[in-house]
Design a protein around this motif. Structure first.
Motif, PDB file in Angstrom:
ATOM      1  N   GLN A   4       7.747 -16.541  -5.893  1.00 14.60           N
ATOM      2  CA  GLN A   4       6.916 -15.345  -5.899  1.00 14.60           C
ATOM      3  C   GLN A   4       5.879 -15.531  -4.811  1.00 14.60           C
ATOM      4  O   GLN A   4       5.122 -16.501  -4.819  1.00 14.60           O
ATOM      5  CB  GLN A   4       6.236 -15.165  -7.262  1.00 14.60           C
ATOM      6  CG  GLN A   4       5.614 -13.790  -7.431  1.00 14.60           C
ATOM      7  CD  GLN A   4       5.246 -13.527  -8.880  1.00 14.60           C
ATOM      8  OE1 GLN A   4       5.920 -13.959  -9.803  1.00 14.60           O
ATOM      9  NE2 GLN A   4       4.167 -12.814  -9.086  1.00 14.60           N
ATOM     10  N   ASN A   5       5.851 -14.613  -3.855  1.00 16.07           N
ATOM     11  CA  ASN A   5       4.948 -14.732  -2.700  1.00 16.07           C
ATOM     12  C   ASN A   5       5.115 -16.079  -1.998  1.00 16.07           C
ATOM     13  O   ASN A   5       4.144 -16.697  -1.557  1.00 16.07           O
ATOM     14  CB  ASN A   5       3.485 -14.559  -3.137  1.00 16.07           C
ATOM     15  CG  ASN A   5       3.238 -13.220  -3.796  1.00 16.07           C
ATOM     16  OD1 ASN A   5       3.896 -12.242  -3.447  1.00 16.07           O
ATOM     17  ND2 ASN A   5       2.331 -13.168  -4.738  1.00 16.07           N
ATOM     18  N   GLY A   6       6.371 -16.542  -1.926  1.00 16.82           N
ATOM     19  CA  GLY A   6       6.641 -17.802  -1.234  1.00 16.82           C
ATOM     20  C   GLY A   6       6.292 -19.034  -2.041  1.00 16.82           C
ATOM     21  O   GLY A   6       6.341 -20.158  -1.544  1.00 16.82           O
ATOM     22  N   ASP A  10       9.413 -22.669 -10.014  1.00 15.02           N
ATOM     23  CA  ASP A  10      10.161 -23.680 -10.779  1.00 15.02           C
ATOM     24  C   ASP A  10       9.511 -25.051 -10.630  1.00 15.02           C
ATOM     25  O   ASP A  10       9.349 -25.792 -11.596  1.00 15.02           O
ATOM     26  CB  ASP A  10      11.618 -23.739 -10.310  1.00 15.02           C
ATOM     27  CG  ASP A  10      12.415 -22.519 -10.755  1.00 15.02           C
ATOM     28  OD1 ASP A  10      11.945 -21.813 -11.664  1.00 15.02           O
ATOM     29  OD2 ASP A  10      13.491 -22.280 -10.187  1.00 15.02           O
ATOM     30  N   SER A  11       9.147 -25.373  -9.388  1.00 11.35           N
ATOM     31  CA  SER A  11       8.499 -26.663  -9.122  1.00 11.35           C
ATOM     32  C   SER A  11       7.146 -26.736  -9.823  1.00 11.35           C
ATOM     33  O   SER A  11       6.790 -27.761 -10.410  1.00 11.35           O
ATOM     34  CB  SER A  11       8.327 -26.850  -7.609  1.00 11.35           C
ATOM     35  OG  SER A  11       7.607 -28.025  -7.337  1.00 11.35           O
ATOM     36  N   LEU A  12       6.409 -25.642  -9.786  1.00 13.27           N
ATOM     37  CA  LEU A  12       5.099 -25.584 -10.445  1.00 13.27           C
ATOM     38  C   LEU A  12       5.250 -25.775 -11.947  1.00 13.27           C
ATOM     39  O   LEU A  12       4.509 -26.536 -12.576  1.00 13.27           O
ATOM     40  CB  LEU A  12       4.449 -24.223 -10.141  1.00 13.27           C
ATOM     41  CG  LEU A  12       3.023 -23.991 -10.640  1.00 13.27           C
ATOM     42  CD1 LEU A  12       2.046 -24.973 -10.009  1.00 13.27           C
ATOM     43  CD2 LEU A  12       2.592 -22.560 -10.346  1.00 13.27           C
ATOM     44  N   GLN A  13       6.249 -25.106 -12.504  1.00  7.07           N
ATOM     45  CA  GLN A  13       6.491 -25.216 -13.954  1.00  7.07           C
ATOM     46  C   GLN A  13       6.883 -26.641 -14.347  1.00  7.07           C
ATOM     47  O   GLN A  13       6.397 -27.194 -15.328  1.00  7.07           O
ATOM     48  CB  GLN A  13       7.599 -24.227 -14.337  1.00  7.07           C
ATOM     49  CG  GLN A  13       7.812 -24.076 -15.836  1.00  7.07           C
ATOM     50  CD  GLN A  13       8.969 -24.908 -16.373  1.00  7.07           C
ATOM     51  OE1 GLN A  13       9.940 -25.131 -15.666  1.00  7.07           O
ATOM     52  NE2 GLN A  13       8.864 -25.372 -17.590  1.00  7.07           N
ATOM     53  N   THR A  14       7.758 -27.247 -13.543  1.00  7.19           N
ATOM     54  CA  THR A  14       8.215 -28.616 -13.829  1.00  7.19           C
ATOM     55  C   THR A  14       7.060 -29.604 -13.776  1.00  7.19           C
ATOM     56  O   THR A  14       6.904 -30.438 -14.676  1.00  7.19           O
ATOM     57  CB  THR A  14       9.304 -29.047 -12.826  1.00  7.19           C
ATOM     58  OG1 THR A  14      10.419 -28.158 -12.945  1.00  7.19           O
ATOM     59  CG2 THR A  14       9.772 -30.467 -13.089  1.00  7.19           C
ATOM     60  N   MET A  15       6.241 -29.507 -12.727  1.00  5.21           N
ATOM     61  CA  MET A  15       5.141 -30.459 -12.583  1.00  5.21           C
ATOM     62  C   MET A  15       4.089 -30.275 -13.677  1.00  5.21           C
ATOM     63  O   MET A  15       3.506 -31.251 -14.167  1.00  5.21           O
ATOM     64  CB  MET A  15       4.496 -30.327 -11.201  1.00  5.21           C
ATOM     65  CG  MET A  15       5.277 -30.979 -10.086  1.00  5.21           C
ATOM     66  SD  MET A  15       5.760 -32.702 -10.447  1.00  5.21           S
ATOM     67  CE  MET A  15       4.160 -33.456 -10.737  1.00  5.21           C
ATOM     68  N   TRP A 183      -2.763 -32.612  -7.411  1.00  6.60           N
ATOM     69  CA  TRP A 183      -1.875 -31.512  -7.790  1.00  6.60           C
ATOM     70  C   TRP A 183      -2.686 -30.260  -8.109  1.00  6.60           C
ATOM     71  O   TRP A 183      -2.344 -29.153  -7.662  1.00  6.60           O
ATOM     72  CB  TRP A 183      -1.022 -31.920  -8.993  1.00  6.60           C
ATOM     73  CG  TRP A 183      -0.073 -30.843  -9.436  1.00  6.60           C
ATOM     74  CD1 TRP A 183       1.119 -30.500  -8.852  1.00  6.60           C
ATOM     75  CD2 TRP A 183      -0.243 -29.952 -10.549  1.00  6.60           C
ATOM     76  NE1 TRP A 183       1.697 -29.457  -9.538  1.00  6.60           N
ATOM     77  CE2 TRP A 183       0.898 -29.103 -10.576  1.00  6.60           C
ATOM     78  CE3 TRP A 183      -1.229 -29.807 -11.523  1.00  6.60           C
ATOM     79  CZ2 TRP A 183       1.060 -28.116 -11.544  1.00  6.60           C
ATOM     80  CZ3 TRP A 183      -1.075 -28.813 -12.490  1.00  6.60           C
ATOM     81  CH2 TRP A 183       0.059 -27.985 -12.499  1.00  6.60           C
ATOM     82  N   CYS A 184      -3.774 -30.415  -8.860  1.00  5.73           N
ATOM     83  CA  CYS A 184      -4.625 -29.268  -9.204  1.00  5.73           C
ATOM     84  C   CYS A 184      -5.203 -28.629  -7.934  1.00  5.73           C
ATOM     85  O   CYS A 184      -5.260 -27.401  -7.813  1.00  5.73           O
ATOM     86  CB  CYS A 184      -5.763 -29.696 -10.130  1.00  5.73           C
ATOM     87  SG  CYS A 184      -5.238 -30.040 -11.830  1.00  5.73           S
ATOM     88  N   GLU A 185      -5.612 -29.463  -6.982  1.00  3.23           N
ATOM     89  CA  GLU A 185      -6.136 -28.948  -5.709  1.00  3.23           C
ATOM     90  C   GLU A 185      -5.049 -28.175  -4.950  1.00  3.23           C
ATOM     91  O   GLU A 185      -5.326 -27.118  -4.364  1.00  3.23           O
ATOM     92  CB  GLU A 185      -6.655 -30.104  -4.842  1.00  3.23           C
ATOM     93  CG  GLU A 185      -7.978 -30.681  -5.322  1.00  3.23           C
ATOM     94  CD  GLU A 185      -8.373 -31.939  -4.566  1.00  3.23           C
ATOM     95  OE1 GLU A 185      -7.589 -32.410  -3.705  1.00  3.23           O
ATOM     96  OE2 GLU A 185      -9.473 -32.451  -4.828  1.00  3.23           O
ATOM     97  N   ALA A 186      -3.836 -28.716  -4.978  1.00  5.22           N
ATOM     98  CA  ALA A 186      -2.718 -28.045  -4.295  1.00  5.22           C
ATOM     99  C   ALA A 186      -2.415 -26.698  -4.938  1.00  5.22           C
ATOM    100  O   ALA A 186      -2.208 -25.692  -4.243  1.00  5.22           O
ATOM    101  CB  ALA A 186      -1.481 -28.937  -4.312  1.00  5.22           C
ATOM    102  N   VAL A 187      -2.407 -26.655  -6.276  1.00  6.11           N
ATOM    103  CA  VAL A 187      -2.161 -25.400  -6.999  1.00  6.11           C
ATOM    104  C   VAL A 187      -3.261 -24.390  -6.671  1.00  6.11           C
ATOM    105  O   VAL A 187      -2.999 -23.215  -6.414  1.00  6.11           O
ATOM    106  CB  VAL A 187      -2.099 -25.649  -8.528  1.00  6.11           C
ATOM    107  CG1 VAL A 187      -2.078 -24.331  -9.296  1.00  6.11           C
ATOM    108  CG2 VAL A 187      -0.867 -26.472  -8.884  1.00  6.11           C
ATOM    109  N   GLU A 189      -5.032 -24.190  -4.031  1.00  7.18           N
ATOM    110  CA  GLU A 189      -4.876 -23.692  -2.664  1.00  7.18           C
ATOM    111  C   GLU A 189      -3.691 -22.729  -2.549  1.00  7.18           C
ATOM    112  O   GLU A 189      -3.812 -21.636  -1.991  1.00  7.18           O
ATOM    113  CB  GLU A 189      -4.690 -24.874  -1.697  1.00  7.18           C
ATOM    114  CG  GLU A 189      -4.613 -24.448  -0.243  1.00  7.18           C
ATOM    115  CD  GLU A 189      -4.468 -25.631   0.708  1.00  7.18           C
ATOM    116  OE1 GLU A 189      -4.062 -25.393   1.856  1.00  7.18           O
ATOM    117  OE2 GLU A 189      -4.739 -26.777   0.299  1.00  7.18           O
ATOM    118  N   VAL A 190      -2.547 -23.126  -3.099  1.00  9.17           N
ATOM    119  CA  VAL A 190      -1.325 -22.321  -2.976  1.00  9.17           C
ATOM    120  C   VAL A 190      -1.477 -20.960  -3.669  1.00  9.17           C
ATOM    121  O   VAL A 190      -1.013 -19.941  -3.164  1.00  9.17           O
ATOM    122  CB  VAL A 190      -0.113 -23.093  -3.563  1.00  9.17           C
ATOM    123  CG1 VAL A 190       1.085 -22.187  -3.733  1.00  9.17           C
ATOM    124  CG2 VAL A 190       0.256 -24.256  -2.667  1.00  9.17           C
TER     125      VAL A 190
END
Length: 202
Positions: A4-6, A10-15, A183-187, A189-190
């Motif tokens: 969604q919007n690039g 799935d990766s977000l859900q898994t992590m 990971w939280c910082e990456a989320v 930002e993304v």
């Protein structure tokens, strides 16, 4: 792959699910041991940091890891790094504070029921990541996931992870807290999330 919007949801859900498990159950728990074994075998670049971390976990004694889990997540009289949001967001530094009630209401409004079989606050760090995973699994609106992060998790979780790094006795939990923070910082930002500027009391 669900995007969604690039964003690879799935990766977000898994992590979210993996980190939720690692922060809710002991690292020596059977499910977590299976996760660690799987991550250790994954040599892809994205997971290399976790692959290195798995080696750290496997190099430490189970007694050390269990002792650390007790210290950090169950505690004796003094909790050095409480894993519940309201301890940081409530003036009295209590569990089941107003922020817990607000978060519980948020979950109910969006049809999520977290039943662990125990009477415990829903705003435990690992449980909150399980909720993120559940929302994504159920294809909830991305805005709902962003609200969970911005209003309920990110305002306090960086301070919590700092305390875990500071007080953990094992390298495993120190490094895990660092990885979770990254990971939280990456989320953040993304997903272009701005954490709600709430006052912290710890």
């Amino acid at each position: 792959m669900t995007e969604q919007n690039g964003i690879d949801l799935d990766s977000l859900q898994t992590m979210a699910k993996v980190l939720g498990s690692l922060f809710y159950f002991p690292l020596t728990d059977e499910n977590n041991q299976s996760l660690i074994k799987a991550m250790a075998a994954d040599s892809t670049e994205q997971e290399s940091a976790f692959s290195d971390w798995c080696q750290t976990v496997n190099s430490e004694l189970k007694d050390t890891l269990n002792q650390d889990f007790f210290l950090l997540f169950e505690g004796g009289e003094i909790m050095v790094a409480p894993p519940w949001g309201s301890v940081y967001l409530d003036r009295e530094e209590v569990i089941f504070g107003d922020s817990t009630v607000a978060y519980r209401q948020f979950l109910r409004e969006h049809g999520i029921e977290l039943d662990t079989g125990m009477r415990e606050p829903e705003d435990q760090f690992g449980l909150m990541l399980f909720a993120v995973s559940q929302f994504l699994e159920q294809k909830a609106e991305l805005e709902v996931v962003k609200n969970l992060f911005s209003d309920h998790l990110l305002p306090w979780c960086y301070r919590y992870l700092e305390l875990v790094q500071e007080h953990a006795l094992s390298k495993s939990y120190k490094e895990l807290a660092d990885l979770a923070g990254q990971w939280c910082e990456a989320v953040q930002e993304v997903l272009s999330i701005e954490p709600k500027p709430l006052k912290l009391y710890r």
